[in-house]
Design an enzyme around this catalytic site. Structure first.
Site, PDB file in Angstrom:
ATOM      1  N   SER A 141       9.269 -25.089  37.170  1.00 34.08           N
ATOM      2  CA  SER A 141      10.384 -26.040  37.081  1.00 34.08           C
ATOM      3  C   SER A 141      10.419 -26.747  35.731  1.00 34.08           C
ATOM      4  N   TRP A 165       6.656 -13.940  37.659  1.00 33.84           N
ATOM      5  CA  TRP A 165       7.836 -13.903  38.536  1.00 33.84           C
ATOM      6  C   TRP A 165       9.058 -13.364  37.807  1.00 33.84           C
ATOM      7  N   ARG A 247      23.178 -19.088  37.363  1.00 34.33           N
ATOM      8  CA  ARG A 247      23.326 -19.981  38.525  1.00 34.33           C
ATOM      9  C   ARG A 247      24.750 -19.931  39.055  1.00 34.33           C
ATOM     10  N   GLY A 343      19.753 -13.276  69.028  1.00 37.36           N
ATOM     11  CA  GLY A 343      18.547 -13.239  69.858  1.00 37.36           C
ATOM     12  C   GLY A 343      17.505 -12.330  69.236  1.00 37.36           C
ATOM     13  N   GLU A 367      16.034 -19.614  39.645  1.00 37.01           N
ATOM     14  CA  GLU A 367      17.162 -20.206  38.910  1.00 37.01           C
ATOM     15  C   GLU A 367      17.229 -21.713  39.107  1.00 37.01           C
ATOM     16  N   HIS A 370      15.997 -25.811  44.846  1.00 37.19           N
ATOM     17  CA  HIS A 370      16.953 -26.702  45.517  1.00 37.19           C
ATOM     18  C   HIS A 370      16.713 -28.157  45.095  1.00 37.19           C
TER      19      HIS A 370
HETATM   20  P1  TGC Z   1      15.747 -31.667  29.150  1.00 45.07           P
HETATM   21  O1  TGC Z   1      15.027 -32.541  28.178  1.00 45.07           O
HETATM   22  O2  TGC Z   1      16.595 -32.280  30.199  1.00 45.07           O
HETATM   23  O3  TGC Z   1      16.649 -30.612  28.342  1.00 45.07           O
HETATM   24  C1  TGC Z   1      16.184 -29.945  27.194  1.00 45.07           C
HETATM   25  C2  TGC Z   1      17.404 -29.579  26.365  1.00 45.07           C
HETATM   26  O4  TGC Z   1      18.219 -28.672  27.097  1.00 45.07           O
HETATM   27  C3  TGC Z   1      19.521 -29.262  27.333  1.00 45.07           C
HETATM   28  N1  TGC Z   1      19.907 -28.854  28.696  1.00 45.07           N
HETATM   29  C4  TGC Z   1      20.813 -27.900  28.931  1.00 45.07           C
HETATM   30  N2  TGC Z   1      21.564 -27.178  28.092  1.00 45.07           N
HETATM   31  C5  TGC Z   1      22.390 -26.284  28.635  1.00 45.07           C
HETATM   32  N3  TGC Z   1      22.458 -26.073  29.968  1.00 45.07           N
HETATM   33  C6  TGC Z   1      21.695 -26.765  30.836  1.00 45.07           C
HETATM   34  N4  TGC Z   1      21.759 -26.500  32.150  1.00 45.07           N
HETATM   35  C7  TGC Z   1      20.824 -27.727  30.325  1.00 45.07           C
HETATM   36  N5  TGC Z   1      19.925 -28.593  30.872  1.00 45.07           N
HETATM   37  C8  TGC Z   1      19.378 -29.275  29.860  1.00 45.07           C
HETATM   38  C9  TGC Z   1      19.323 -30.743  27.165  1.00 45.07           C
HETATM   39  O5  TGC Z   1      20.528 -31.362  26.835  1.00 45.07           O
HETATM   40  C10 TGC Z   1      18.312 -30.772  26.052  1.00 45.07           C
HETATM   41  O6  TGC Z   1      19.005 -30.456  24.842  1.00 45.07           O
HETATM   42  P2  TGC Z   1      18.564 -31.089  23.443  1.00 45.07           P
HETATM   43  O7  TGC Z   1      19.591 -30.633  22.483  1.00 45.07           O
HETATM   44  O8  TGC Z   1      18.550 -32.573  23.659  1.00 45.07           O
HETATM   45  O9  TGC Z   1      17.198 -30.544  23.160  1.00 45.07           O
HETATM   46  O10 TGC Z   1      14.672 -30.694  29.803  1.00 45.07           O
HETATM   47  P3  TGC Z   1      13.434 -31.036  30.743  1.00 45.07           P
HETATM   48  O11 TGC Z   1      12.222 -30.512  30.072  1.00 45.07           O
HETATM   49  O12 TGC Z   1      13.470 -32.480  31.182  1.00 45.07           O
HETATM   50  O13 TGC Z   1      13.678 -30.099  32.022  1.00 45.07           O
HETATM   51  C11 TGC Z   1      14.738 -30.237  32.817  1.00 45.07           C
HETATM   52  C12 TGC Z   1      15.234 -28.849  33.247  1.00 45.07           C
HETATM   53  C13 TGC Z   1      16.736 -28.931  33.210  1.00 45.07           C
HETATM   54  C14 TGC Z   1      14.744 -27.787  32.277  1.00 45.07           C
HETATM   55  C15 TGC Z   1      14.746 -28.510  34.597  1.00 45.07           C
HETATM   56  O14 TGC Z   1      15.319 -29.427  35.412  1.00 45.07           O
HETATM   57  C16 TGC Z   1      15.176 -27.140  35.097  1.00 45.07           C
HETATM   58  O15 TGC Z   1      16.326 -26.710  35.112  1.00 45.07           O
HETATM   59  N6  TGC Z   1      14.187 -26.449  35.651  1.00 45.07           N
HETATM   60  C17 TGC Z   1      14.451 -25.211  36.352  1.00 45.07           C
HETATM   61  C18 TGC Z   1      13.896 -24.058  35.596  1.00 45.07           C
HETATM   62  C19 TGC Z   1      14.621 -22.805  36.004  1.00 45.07           C
HETATM   63  O16 TGC Z   1      15.738 -22.812  36.506  1.00 45.07           O
HETATM   64  N7  TGC Z   1      14.001 -21.662  35.766  1.00 45.07           N
HETATM   65  C20 TGC Z   1      14.667 -20.417  36.048  1.00 45.07           C
HETATM   66  C21 TGC Z   1      13.881 -19.259  35.450  1.00 45.07           C
HETATM   67  S1  TGC Z   1      14.824 -17.762  35.368  1.00 45.07           S
HETATM   68  C22 TGC Z   1      14.988 -17.281  36.942  1.00 45.07           C
HETATM   69  O17 TGC Z   1      14.635 -17.894  37.886  1.00 45.07           O
HETATM   70  C23 TGC Z   1      15.631 -15.966  37.092  1.00 45.07           C
HETATM   71  S2  TGC Z   1      15.798 -15.433  38.705  1.00 45.07           S
HETATM   72  C24 TGC Z   1      16.510 -13.999  38.340  1.00 45.07           C
HETATM   73  C25 TGC Z   1      17.148 -13.296  39.468  1.00 45.07           C
HETATM   74  O18 TGC Z   1      18.346 -13.585  39.776  1.00 45.07           O
HETATM   75  O19 TGC Z   1      16.494 -12.364  39.990  1.00 45.07           O
HETATM   76  P1  FAD Z   2       7.158 -25.235  40.889  1.00 43.09           P
HETATM   77  O1  FAD Z   2       7.872 -25.639  39.644  1.00 43.09           O
HETATM   78  O2  FAD Z   2       5.671 -25.255  40.894  1.00 43.09           O
HETATM   79  O3  FAD Z   2       7.695 -26.146  42.068  1.00 43.09           O
HETATM   80  C1  FAD Z   2       7.030 -26.212  43.331  1.00 43.09           C
HETATM   81  C2  FAD Z   2       7.763 -27.256  44.191  1.00 43.09           C
HETATM   82  O4  FAD Z   2       7.707 -28.533  43.523  1.00 43.09           O
HETATM   83  C3  FAD Z   2       9.235 -26.934  44.373  1.00 43.09           C
HETATM   84  O5  FAD Z   2       9.624 -27.269  45.678  1.00 43.09           O
HETATM   85  C4  FAD Z   2       9.937 -27.837  43.369  1.00 43.09           C
HETATM   86  O6  FAD Z   2      11.258 -28.161  43.779  1.00 43.09           O
HETATM   87  C5  FAD Z   2       9.016 -29.045  43.387  1.00 43.09           C
HETATM   88  N1  FAD Z   2       9.117 -29.801  42.139  1.00 43.09           N
HETATM   89  C6  FAD Z   2       8.792 -29.411  40.887  1.00 43.09           C
HETATM   90  N2  FAD Z   2       9.050 -30.376  39.981  1.00 43.09           N
HETATM   91  C7  FAD Z   2       9.550 -31.418  40.679  1.00 43.09           C
HETATM   92  C8  FAD Z   2      10.039 -32.698  40.326  1.00 43.09           C
HETATM   93  N3  FAD Z   2      10.086 -33.120  39.048  1.00 43.09           N
HETATM   94  N4  FAD Z   2      10.464 -33.520  41.316  1.00 43.09           N
HETATM   95  C9  FAD Z   2      10.484 -33.097  42.605  1.00 43.09           C
HETATM   96  N5  FAD Z   2      10.036 -31.892  43.006  1.00 43.09           N
HETATM   97  C10 FAD Z   2       9.585 -31.070  42.056  1.00 43.09           C
HETATM   98  N6  FAD Z   2      11.668 -16.648  36.371  1.00 43.09           N
HETATM   99  C11 FAD Z   2      12.021 -16.082  35.175  1.00 43.09           C
HETATM  100  O7  FAD Z   2      11.792 -16.626  34.114  1.00 43.09           O
HETATM  101  N7  FAD Z   2      12.621 -14.850  35.163  1.00 43.09           N
HETATM  102  C12 FAD Z   2      12.896 -14.147  36.285  1.00 43.09           C
HETATM  103  O8  FAD Z   2      13.462 -13.051  36.240  1.00 43.09           O
HETATM  104  C13 FAD Z   2      12.519 -14.725  37.540  1.00 43.09           C
HETATM  105  N8  FAD Z   2      12.698 -14.017  38.692  1.00 43.09           N
HETATM  106  C14 FAD Z   2      12.204 -14.519  39.874  1.00 43.09           C
HETATM  107  C15 FAD Z   2      12.235 -13.715  41.017  1.00 43.09           C
HETATM  108  C16 FAD Z   2      11.684 -14.183  42.201  1.00 43.09           C
HETATM  109  C17 FAD Z   2      11.687 -13.307  43.417  1.00 43.09           C
HETATM  110  C18 FAD Z   2      11.155 -15.495  42.273  1.00 43.09           C
HETATM  111  C19 FAD Z   2      10.614 -16.019  43.567  1.00 43.09           C
HETATM  112  C20 FAD Z   2      11.105 -16.285  41.141  1.00 43.09           C
HETATM  113  C21 FAD Z   2      11.619 -15.795  39.926  1.00 43.09           C
HETATM  114  N9  FAD Z   2      11.510 -16.556  38.740  1.00 43.09           N
HETATM  115  C22 FAD Z   2      11.887 -16.003  37.537  1.00 43.09           C
HETATM  116  C23 FAD Z   2      10.801 -17.826  38.741  1.00 43.09           C
HETATM  117  C24 FAD Z   2      11.593 -19.006  39.285  1.00 43.09           C
HETATM  118  O9  FAD Z   2      12.576 -19.420  38.403  1.00 43.09           O
HETATM  119  C25 FAD Z   2      10.608 -20.125  39.602  1.00 43.09           C
HETATM  120  O10 FAD Z   2       9.878 -19.709  40.734  1.00 43.09           O
HETATM  121  C26 FAD Z   2      11.281 -21.458  39.846  1.00 43.09           C
HETATM  122  O11 FAD Z   2      11.885 -21.950  38.663  1.00 43.09           O
HETATM  123  C27 FAD Z   2      10.321 -22.517  40.407  1.00 43.09           C
HETATM  124  O12 FAD Z   2       9.135 -22.540  39.695  1.00 43.09           O
HETATM  125  P2  FAD Z   2       7.713 -22.476  40.502  1.00 43.09           P
HETATM  126  O13 FAD Z   2       7.794 -21.334  41.444  1.00 43.09           O
HETATM  127  O14 FAD Z   2       6.659 -22.463  39.470  1.00 43.09           O
HETATM  128  O15 FAD Z   2       7.670 -23.779  41.359  1.00 43.09           O
END
Ligand code: TGC
Ligand code: FAD
Length: 388
Positions: A141, A165, A247, A343, A367, A370
């Protein structure tokens, strides 16, 4: 028979082009995905032979300009494709999300012309498979804490670290990897299969997304050519912009899984009799079905509106977060309620519900979880970050 609900006539909001695309993808899902997907999921096999077919039907990079192999379509078209693919299985939609939003999009948006021409046509056609490396073993995260780093060695960059992952990493030809430079700034690098020191072991024993490949990316002194750096973005906003696109696609995709569950449960409840009556005649089952169609309708309107805003480049990241969070949770609840309506039959592979339900347990986590999306909304409405 698949008969998706359209309670508020959302079809009337779509163009003829949208409907043509939807029918083509739906027909392909019926023909190519539905007959094989239960076996693939039961046996934990990624149906890789579908990748080129997905390229042929235009599922990869539909909104990327035609010059680079995309279809130059709008954001609603992209969403509709995602709904149809996820009706088949979240694994199929995942492959399209990663390829389109997490690999093609950054190369298109942040790459130079040489990088675009080198990679995008092959990714669009499915000749190349891509993956996206952001998450690390200790940073999910909070990707800003990533440890993966590269150093400038004059002729090349030296990359060390690991990602976890990662969808499709074990079979990927191309990986868009996010790593910190010597100043600690997040940058994007394009890696290619076969680079010395790059390995991608598969993650096994998943109960969710069993028809999708998931793996690691391990970088052990990988020498990355300098021309493989994405030149046009610096900082965490680079990968986060890619996530906005993915997303958004998931917000539409989850509707497909929900519709398939609802449709299956409705048909079953009309046919299955207990106490000499169809179970659809009992109020408790009608309540479940009525709530499902209500939630699907709300989710459709949310996705469509975000799509229209994205067409005008007006959708904020927080609006996209809300749609992803709402629609995935909606789909997961519908999968659980649908399972109950069937069921015992609901737990078998003769019906798609349990498979969707298990898949959605990943979709609600990847992504951005929740909870993280709730906090993004909280931050947006209060101006106070509750992340730390
Ligand atoms: P924070 O300090 O809030 O932001 C850092 C910089 O990023 C900017 N920013 C964004 N820009 C564009 N779009 C967004 N959604 C943005 N959110 C933040 C922000 O303005 C800042 O910019 P700058 O210019 O000031 O540097 O960041 P933080 O370190 O506090 O973290 C917050 C954050 C948003 C990263 C965190 O809440 C978050 O989104 N965590 C979730 C990580 C995540 O979604 N990982 C996904 C990995 S990929 C994946 O899961 C693929 S699944 C593939 C499949 O479909 O199979
Ligand atoms: P964690 O970040 O360790 O979180 C664990 C729990 O703590 C969660 O319930 C979370 O909501 C909670 N939590 C964390 N921080 C906070 C907070 N500040 N406040 C309150 N609650 C919090 N990643 C990629 O880069 N590329 C991919 O292609 C990709 N594919 C994926 C495919 C699969 C099948 C899966 C399961 C994951 C994939 N991911 C990928 C990774 C995915 O994006 C991460 O699993 C996700 O971002 C959550 O990270 P984590 O699993 O390390 O959970």
């Amino acid at each position: 028979m698949y008969n998706p609900p359209d309670y508020y006539l959302v079809d009337e909001l779509l163009t003829d082009e949208h409907k043509i695309i939807r029918n083509a993808v739906r027909e392909w899902v019926n023909r190519a995905v539905i007959p094989i997907i239960d076996d693939a999921a039961q046996n934990h096999i990624f149906p890789q032979h579908l990748i080129k077919e997905m390229g042929e039907i235009g599922a990869f990079g539909p909104y990327i300009p035609e010059k680079y192999g995309g279809a130059g379509m709008d954001q609603v078209a992209y969403g509709i494709i995602m709904t149809e693919l996820e009706r088949g299985d979240s694994a199929i939609r995942s492959a399209a999300s990663v390829q389109s939003s997490l690999v093609m999009y950054p190369i298109y948006a942040f790459g130079n012309e040489e990088q675009r021409m080198k990679y995008l046509p092959g990714l669009a056609s499915g000749e190349l498979i891509g993956c996206f490396g952001l998450t690390e073993p200790n940073h999910g995260s909070d990707p800003g804490g990533m440890l993966t780093r590269f150093e400038d060695k004059g002729d090349y960059y030296l990359l060390n670290g690991s990602k976890m992952w990662i969808t499709n990493s074990p079979v990927a030809d191309v990986a868009v990897v996010w790593a910190k430079d010597e100043e600690g700034i997040v940058r994007g690098l394009i890696l290619e299969k076969g680079m010395k020191g790059l390995t991608a072991p598969e993650t096994l024993k998943k109960w969710s997304l069993r028809a999708s490949l998931t793996g690691e990316l391990v970088f052990d002194n990988v020498e990355v050519p300098k021309e493989n750096l994405l030149p046009n973005v610096k900082g965490l906003k680079g990968p986060l912009k890619c996530l906005n696109s993915a997303r958004y696609g998931i917000a539409w995709g989850a509707i497909g899984a929900a519709m398939d569950c609802y449709n299956t449960a409705l048909q079953y409840s009309l046919e299955r009799k207990q106490f000499n009556k169809p179970i659809a005649s009992f109020q408790l089952q009608q309540k479940k079905l009525a709530e499902m169609v209500t939630e699907i309708t709300k989710a459709q309107l949310l996705a469509w509106r975000v799509g229209m805003l994205r067409n005008d480049d007006r959708a904020t990241p927080a609006q996209i977060s809300m749609a992803k969070r709402n629609n995935v949770e909606m789909a997961l609840r519908i999968a659980r309620d649908s399972r109950q309506i069937l069921g015992a039959m609901g737990i078998t592979g003769d019906f798609p519900i349990m498979r969707h339900m298990m898949n959605l347990e990943s979709v609600i986590t990847y992504e951005g979880t929740h909870d993280i999306h709730l906090l993004i909304t909280g931050f947006d409405i209060t101006g106070i970050s509750a992340f730390e």
